[in-house]
Design an enzyme around this catalytic site. Structure first.
Site, PDB file in Angstrom:
ATOM      1  N   GLN A 266      -8.905  -2.719  -1.940  1.00 35.03           N
ATOM      2  CA  GLN A 266      -8.467  -3.820  -0.743  1.00 35.03           C
ATOM      3  C   GLN A 266      -9.604  -4.617  -0.019  1.00 35.03           C
ATOM      4  OE1 GLN A 266      -5.191  -2.746   1.352  1.00 35.03           O
ATOM      5  NE2 GLN A 266      -4.796  -3.901   2.643  1.00 35.03           N
TER       6      GLN A 266
ATOM      7  N   SER B  34     -10.425   3.044  -3.319  1.00 35.11           N
ATOM      8  CA  SER B  34      -8.774   3.394  -3.201  1.00 35.11           C
ATOM      9  C   SER B  34      -7.803   2.905  -4.165  1.00 35.11           C
ATOM     10  CB  SER B  34      -9.165   2.663  -2.478  1.00 35.11           C
ATOM     11  OG  SER B  34      -7.366   3.044  -1.419  1.00 35.11           O
ATOM     12  N   LEU B  35      -7.312   1.577  -3.524  1.00 36.55           N
ATOM     13  CA  LEU B  35      -5.514   1.012  -4.304  1.00 36.55           C
ATOM     14  C   LEU B  35      -6.605   1.041  -5.796  1.00 36.55           C
ATOM     15  CD1 LEU B  35      -3.788  -1.253  -5.082  1.00 36.55           C
ATOM     16  CD2 LEU B  35      -5.785  -2.812  -4.728  1.00 36.55           C
TER      17      LEU B  35
ATOM     18  N   ARG C  30       3.738   1.369  -2.425  1.00 38.63           N
ATOM     19  CA  ARG C  30       2.333   2.329  -1.408  1.00 38.63           C
ATOM     20  C   ARG C  30       1.776   1.465  -0.811  1.00 38.63           C
ATOM     21  NH1 ARG C  30      -3.582   0.914  -1.619  1.00 38.63           N
ATOM     22  NH2 ARG C  30      -4.286   3.697  -1.292  1.00 38.63           N
TER      23      ARG C  30
ATOM     24  N   HIS D 256      -6.536   6.124   4.303  1.00 40.25           N
ATOM     25  CA  HIS D 256      -7.162   7.129   4.033  1.00 40.25           C
ATOM     26  C   HIS D 256      -7.601   8.179   5.074  1.00 40.25           C
ATOM     27  CE1 HIS D 256      -7.772   5.786  -0.271  1.00 40.25           C
ATOM     28  NE2 HIS D 256      -8.195   4.865   0.434  1.00 40.25           N
TER      29      HIS D 256
ATOM     30  N   GLN E  72      -4.602  11.451  -1.961  1.00 43.28           N
ATOM     31  CA  GLN E  72      -5.435   9.974  -2.109  1.00 43.28           C
ATOM     32  C   GLN E  72      -5.440   9.425  -0.791  1.00 43.28           C
ATOM     33  OE1 GLN E  72      -5.218   6.320  -2.992  1.00 43.28           O
ATOM     34  NE2 GLN E  72      -6.305   6.459  -4.475  1.00 43.28           N
TER      35      GLN E  72
END
Length: 290
Positions: free
Chosen positions: A9, A87-88, A112, A194, A243
């Site tokens: 992102q 991440s993503l 998500r 996170h 995660q």
């Protein structure tokens, strides 16, 4: 060895993916399939929407995923020895190495995004970038604050993003400056990604991940939460669930890939954020875009 890496992102931009859609028949079919799966024309927002429209988490995450994955799937010379995503981007990496198929990957990313959006509404929270401090100093400052504040993204040496409650981040930014940070910048994000504040989203996403088919990958994925390679489906699934509430160990992941033979990194997706980070983590490595 060649590592393909996939952004998260923040890499989005108006017009993203439009050239790919117009110039490649296979890409066009995949984008149109995505519109059907999502139930709205995400391509209209990607190609013609404003930066603000693209910033909505429910749009941003699938948009970056689609741009990244479709680039990989339509590339003539896509042959990864290893993959990783920020991440993503970990979901994009898992489609690229065949652990997830395209449709399942997109559905998980959309679930998500919606779950994270919901968690942000339950716990108003934010993130901040801390520049110019050692990781240990940042971790110690966070630990000394009587609010939820944690290290969230280990992006590169001297750049660590923290995540937590609005009050916690405000206090942390002041304390980081006192500790010698060059900058302590609150980020324009919708919540504390996170961090433990994403627990409602983690629980929701876990159910979706557990009910999705995972295949044996064609190469290892270096996962965010532990910065280690895996080809074991059960382990990949478990790390993907962890995660959401665990930090992104990007610095450590890149270091591990270099240690295990990566000499070239190819960023696959919008922007060049990861190339910049990799140059700081592993200046000896070759970096480029697909």
């Amino acid at each position: 060895m060649t590592a393909y890496v996939f952004p998260g992102q923040g890499a989005q931009f108006p017009g993203m993916g439009k050239d790919l859609y117009e110039q490649n028949e296979q890409a066009r079919a995949l984008f149109e399939r995505a519109n059907e799966i999502l139930g709205f024309r995400i391509t209209d927002i990607m190609f013609e929407g404003t930066a603000d429209e693209l910033k909505q988490t429910r749009v941003t995450q699938p948009a970056i995923f689609l741009h990244s994955v479709i680039l990989a799937l339509t590339s003539d010379n896509f042959a990864p020895d290893m993959v990783a995503g920020h991440s993503l981007g970990e979901f994009s990496a898992l489609v690229a190495n065949k652990t997830l198929d395209f449709e399942d990957g997109l559905k998980l990313v959309f679930q998500r995004a919606l779950a994270m959006q919901k968690a942000c509404e339950i716990n108003p929270s934010t993130m901040a970038a801390i520049l110019g401090l050692d990781d240990k100093v940042v971790e110690d400052v966070c630990a000394g604050i009587d609010e939820v504040v944690v290290a969230a993204n280990y992006n590169c040496p001297g750049q660590l993003v923290i995540s937590g409650s609005n009050a916690g981040i405000e206090i942390a930014c002041e304390k980081m400056k006192e500790a010698g940070a060059k900058r302590a910048l609150p980020l324009p994000v919708g919540g504390a990604f996170h961090s433990p504040l994403m627990e409602p989203a983690r629980a929701e996403l876990a159910a979706a991940i557990e009910s999705t088919t995972f295949n044996t990958p064609i190469c290892p994925v270096y996962q965010n939460a532990n910065a280690l390679p895996s080809t074991d489906v059960a382990a990949i699934r478990e790390q993907l669930i962890i995660q959401l509430t665990a930090p992104v160990r990007w610095t450590q992941s890149v270091q591990k890939m270099v240690e295990e033979g990566a000499t070239k990194f190819i960023e696959c997706g919008p922007g060049k954020v990861l190339q910049g980070l990799i140059r700081k983590i592993a200046p000896e490595a070759e970096v480029e875009s697909i």
